[in-house]
Scaffold this motif. Structure first.
Motif, short mmCIF file in Angstrom:
data_model
loop_
_atom_site.label_atom_id
_atom_site.label_comp_id
_atom_site.label_asym_id
_atom_site.label_seq_id
_atom_site.Cartn_x
_atom_site.Cartn_y
_atom_site.Cartn_z
N UNK A 5 67.40 54.21 53.39
CA UNK A 5 67.76 54.32 51.97
C UNK A 5 68.37 53.01 51.47
N UNK A 6 67.72 52.39 50.50
CA UNK A 6 68.15 51.13 49.88
C UNK A 6 68.05 49.93 50.83
N UNK A 7 67.33 50.08 51.94
CA UNK A 7 67.11 48.94 52.83
C UNK A 7 66.04 48.03 52.24
N UNK A 8 66.06 46.77 52.67
CA UNK A 8 65.10 45.79 52.17
C UNK A 8 64.14 45.38 53.28
N UNK A 9 62.91 45.08 52.85
CA UNK A 9 61.89 44.60 53.79
C UNK A 9 62.40 43.37 54.53
N UNK A 10 62.21 43.35 55.84
CA UNK A 10 62.69 42.25 56.65
C UNK A 10 64.02 42.51 57.32
N UNK B 87 67.02 41.71 55.01
CA UNK B 87 65.79 41.11 54.51
C UNK B 87 65.84 40.82 53.03
N UNK B 88 64.88 40.03 52.58
CA UNK B 88 64.84 39.64 51.17
C UNK B 88 63.62 40.21 50.45
N UNK B 89 62.92 41.14 51.09
CA UNK B 89 61.72 41.71 50.48
C UNK B 89 62.04 42.89 49.59
N UNK B 90 61.01 43.66 49.22
CA UNK B 90 61.20 44.84 48.36
C UNK B 90 62.18 45.84 48.97
N UNK B 91 62.80 46.62 48.10
CA UNK B 91 63.83 47.59 48.49
C UNK B 91 63.26 49.00 48.52
N UNK B 92 63.71 49.80 49.46
CA UNK B 92 63.37 51.22 49.51
C UNK B 92 64.24 51.94 48.48
N UNK B 93 63.67 52.28 47.35
CA UNK B 93 64.42 52.92 46.28
C UNK B 93 63.99 54.36 46.05
N UNK B 94 62.96 54.80 46.78
CA UNK B 94 62.43 56.15 46.58
C UNK B 94 61.89 56.67 47.90
#
Length: 310
Positions: free
Chosen positions: A121-126, A69-76
């Protein structure tokens, strides 16, 4: 008694209170892990169908992004996420769960489903993520609720639909009005508020401390927030989502008029400082820890907008 986060009504167990787990990567160093495991070749995903060509057994959780995906990233691990998930018994190939989830932080899933936290962890929305989860990455309570036997691995397919911000990430803004509170931030975004030695303003004052570039708050959707509220005269925190350990989803008609006015028209990713006079807060009556006639100071991080329920 501890309770497992609800994946679906099929699991039949409600969401537990937020608890900690190992922290996810920081934004500056967030690099998506790559699993080089042949066992992933045994998993075929077609639409809502997940099939295994042979039993899947792993000693450690492995995964791959079928779609990035190209959305926000899971960083926390403090970030809230929403996803659809399919869980398959790695031994029998039986589909155990196929459902969507409610909004919950990654840490909440990690307490009982460490494999989910690893895959996010570090996955992106979508993103669409397929993984084989080791038995040790499922708490015994979670494995039992899914109907997995001792030593069974599970196959998880996660459609990561929504990733909320962990804190305001907008551009810093310059404000020059004198006599306003100062805000200092901890590394995780938790604000500290310094009230000046001055009289409180007698009108609503709103300052944008960070300007986000996300969607606009219109009042048509609930707004997911982190906030800290302080009374001007007492200089005491009376409410804080940061202290509670979980974000809040609020509609503009659920909050005092000054709070609603401070949010309307702002953008996701922004941090707002609002000084709210008594006539736009709790007035002469006060409420709970807020004394009568109190001027309130809020630092508000706008993390995202919730989807409208259909």
């Amino acid at each position: 008694m501890r309770r497992i986060p609800a994946i679906a009504a099929v699991v039949g167990i409600s969401t537990l209170a937020l608890v900690g787990c190992s922290p996810a990567s920081t934004e500056a160093s967030c690099e998506r892990a790559v699993s080089d495991a042949s066992v992933l070749d045994l998993i075929t995903v077609s639409g809502d169908t997940v099939e295994l060509s042979a039993p899947v057994r792993v000693d450690e959780t492995v995964f791959e992004d079928l779609t990035v995906g190209e959305g926000p990233t899971v960083t926390s691990d403090a970030q809230d996420v929403v996803f659809d998930i399919t869980i398959v018994n790695g031994t029998t190939g039986e589909t155990l769960v196929q459902s969507g989830t409610q909004v919950a932080p990654v840490s909440q899933w990690g307490e009982f489903y460490a494999g989910i936290a690893t895959m996010l962890d570090c996955a992106t929305e979508g993103s669409l993520i397929a993984g084989a989860v080791a038995p040790e990455d499922l708490a015994p309570e979670a494995a039992a609720s899914l109907g997995l036997g001792e030593g069974d691995s599970a196959v998880f397919v996660i459609d990561l639909q929504k990733v909320y911000l962990a804190k305001a990430d907008g551009a810093d803004q310059y404000n020059d009005r004198r006599g306003m509170p100062s805000v200092v931030l901890a590394p995780d975004g938790t604000p500290g508020v310094i009230i000046p030695d001055a009289d409180a303003p007698d009108e609503l004052v709103v300052q944008v401390l960070k300007k986000g570039d996300g969607p606009v708050v219109t009042g048509d959707q609930s707004v997911r927030l982190h906030y800290t509220g302080v009374t001007w005269d007492e200089r005491e925190v009376f409410d804080s989502t940061w202290e509670a350990g979980t974000s809040a989803a609020l509609s503009l008609d659920q909050v005092v008029p000054g709070f609603a006015a401070a949010l309307e028209g702002q953008t996701v990713g922004s941090q707002i400082l609002a000084v709210i006079p008594p006539d736009q807060a709790y007035g002469d009556a006060g409420q709970g820890a807020v004394p009568p006639g109190a001027t309130l100071v809020f630092v508000i991080d706008i993390l995202g907008l919730d989807e409208v329920a259909e």
